[in-house]
Scaffold this motif. Structure first.
Motif, PDB file in Angstrom:
ATOM      1  N   SER A 139      28.811  86.501  74.424  1.00  0.00           N
ATOM      2  CA  SER A 139      28.048  85.823  75.471  1.00  0.00           C
ATOM      3  C   SER A 139      27.554  86.852  76.468  1.00  0.00           C
ATOM      4  N   ILE A 140      26.486  86.529  77.190  1.00  0.00           N
ATOM      5  CA  ILE A 140      25.989  87.429  78.224  1.00  0.00           C
ATOM      6  C   ILE A 140      27.011  87.560  79.345  1.00  0.00           C
ATOM      7  N   GLN A 141      27.788  86.502  79.585  1.00  0.00           N
ATOM      8  CA  GLN A 141      28.805  86.560  80.631  1.00  0.00           C
ATOM      9  C   GLN A 141      29.849  87.626  80.304  1.00  0.00           C
TER      10      GLN A 141
ATOM     11  N   ASN B 196      25.506  80.636  85.976  1.00  0.00           N
ATOM     12  CA  ASN B 196      26.325  81.745  85.510  1.00  0.00           C
ATOM     13  C   ASN B 196      25.580  82.579  84.479  1.00  0.00           C
ATOM     14  N   PHE B 197      24.817  81.915  83.619  1.00  0.00           N
ATOM     15  CA  PHE B 197      24.030  82.596  82.593  1.00  0.00           C
ATOM     16  C   PHE B 197      23.009  83.532  83.239  1.00  0.00           C
TER      17      PHE B 197
ATOM     18  N   PHE C  10      14.354  84.216  74.913  1.00  0.00           N
ATOM     19  CA  PHE C  10      13.259  83.372  74.450  1.00  0.00           C
ATOM     20  C   PHE C  10      13.820  82.080  73.878  1.00  0.00           C
ATOM     21  N   GLN C  11      13.496  80.968  74.526  1.00  0.00           N
ATOM     22  CA  GLN C  11      13.958  79.654  74.088  1.00  0.00           C
ATOM     23  C   GLN C  11      15.492  79.597  74.034  1.00  0.00           C
ATOM     24  N   VAL C  12      16.124  80.058  75.095  1.00  0.00           N
ATOM     25  CA  VAL C  12      17.589  80.100  75.162  1.00  0.00           C
ATOM     26  C   VAL C  12      18.140  79.352  76.373  1.00  0.00           C
TER      27      VAL C  12
ATOM     28  N   GLU D 128      18.287  91.595  74.736  1.00  0.00           N
ATOM     29  CA  GLU D 128      17.792  90.244  74.477  1.00  0.00           C
ATOM     30  C   GLU D 128      18.989  89.318  74.288  1.00  0.00           C
ATOM     31  N   VAL D 129      19.023  88.253  75.059  1.00  0.00           N
ATOM     32  CA  VAL D 129      20.133  87.305  75.029  1.00  0.00           C
ATOM     33  C   VAL D 129      19.735  86.086  74.208  1.00  0.00           C
TER      34      VAL D 129
END
Length: 307
Positions: A143-145, A172-173, A161-163, A102-103
């Motif tokens: 970060s997800i990156q 990029n995300f 969720f709401q990101v 989950e990001v």
């Protein structure tokens, strides 16, 4: 202006927000000083190619909140809800054997809805990580990156969720989320719906920078599947939730009399809003009215390995 999502040069300014107005509204509503985050007036664009809607300053930058900004919002009792309608929808796509990422997980509330114990959360807020740790939920301030570089094709489900509406580089995300997803795995995105009553919310500063820097319609969500070569499994709109009933009625009431710019500080709006304390009682919610949130579920093609 090149679109930050599809990278086509088909963007048009819809409206310009004055810097001073945005700063004043945040100060009045939440006692937050955003003057260090907003460097100029803000332009609101719509991409004619993919229908992506986004805010940029005069330097072409999407002005997002920093750690201090979000730590202040975290102190609001309603900011991180333990239960959301989208959690109940999303959990049905996750099996006990699935490995989940989950990001932007906040304090990790979604993990409590899952049957799997193989859960990892990514979250920038240091305060949220402390809360999650107290509840035995593993979160990393990455970060997800950065995380996806060392975790390619590791997860059966990658969700947020709401990101997405908060990030300054959506392409990029999203590509980083796809990179960390196994072939055949699911990417789940829950965001505020631009096809809902929110599009008509005037002075709704939490749907503007530095909190939200982009907006998504169903058309845009369908385009995302094409941009990232994914299969779109489902688009789900929640109904009007109990916590949004008054807001919905107030917005629909005011829309009967006034247009819906992003910001409007005129006295006539204040008068109509005040009259709405009575008028909204006569507003009825249609059974199929779209609520605040839309959830899009995508599947990564097995041939799309090593995206």
């Amino acid at each position: 202006m090149k679109c930050p999502l599809c990278e086509q040069n088909e963007c048009k300014i819809q409206e310009t927000i004055q810097k001073k107005d945005l700063i004043t509204l945040y100060q009045k509503a939440f006692n937050i000083d955003i003057s260090s985050l907003i460097q100029s007036n803000i332009n609101y664009y719509i991409c004619k190619h993919c229908d992506f809607r986004f805010f940029v300053d005069e330097n072409g930058t999407m002005p997002t909140g920093d750690n201090a900004f979000y730590n202040t919002l975290n102190k609001l009792p309603w900011y991180y809800m333990n239960e959301k309608n989208e959690y109940h929808f999303a959990k049905d796509f996750i099996q006990p054997q699935h490995k989940v990422l989950e990001v932007g997980c906040g304090k990790g509330a979604f993990s409590l809805f899952l049957k799997t114990n193989d859960y990892t959360g990514l979250e920038f807020s240091t305060d949220a990580k402390k809360i999650a740790k107290e509840n035995g939920i593993h979160i990393e301030n990455l970060s997800i990156q950065e995380y996806s570089d060392s975790h390619q094709e590791c997860f059966d489900v990658v969700c947020s969720f709401q990101v997405l509406e908060h990030v300054s580089n959506p392409k990029n995300f999203l590509s980083s989320k796809v990179k960390s997803l196994k072939g055949g795995g699911a990417m789940i995105i829950a965001i505020p719906s631009e096809d809902s009553f929110l599009k008509d919310c005037v002075n709704g500063i939490l749907n503007m920078p530095p909190h939200h820097v982009s907006r998504f319609s169903d058309t845009c969500l369908k385009k995302i599947a094409k941009i990232f070569d994914l299969d779109l499994i489902e688009i789900y709109h929640e109904n009007i939730q109990p916590e949004h009933i008054d807001l919905y009625k107030s917005i629909i009431w005011t829309k009967k009399f006034l247009s819906t710019p992003l910001i409007d500080k005129r006295l006539v709006r204040k008068f109509i809003n005040r009259a709405g304390l009575i008028g909204k009682k006569f507003i009825h919610i249609p059974p199929k009215a779209y609520g605040h949130t839309v959830v899009a579920v995508y599947q990564k093609k097995r041939s799309n390995a090593r995206y």
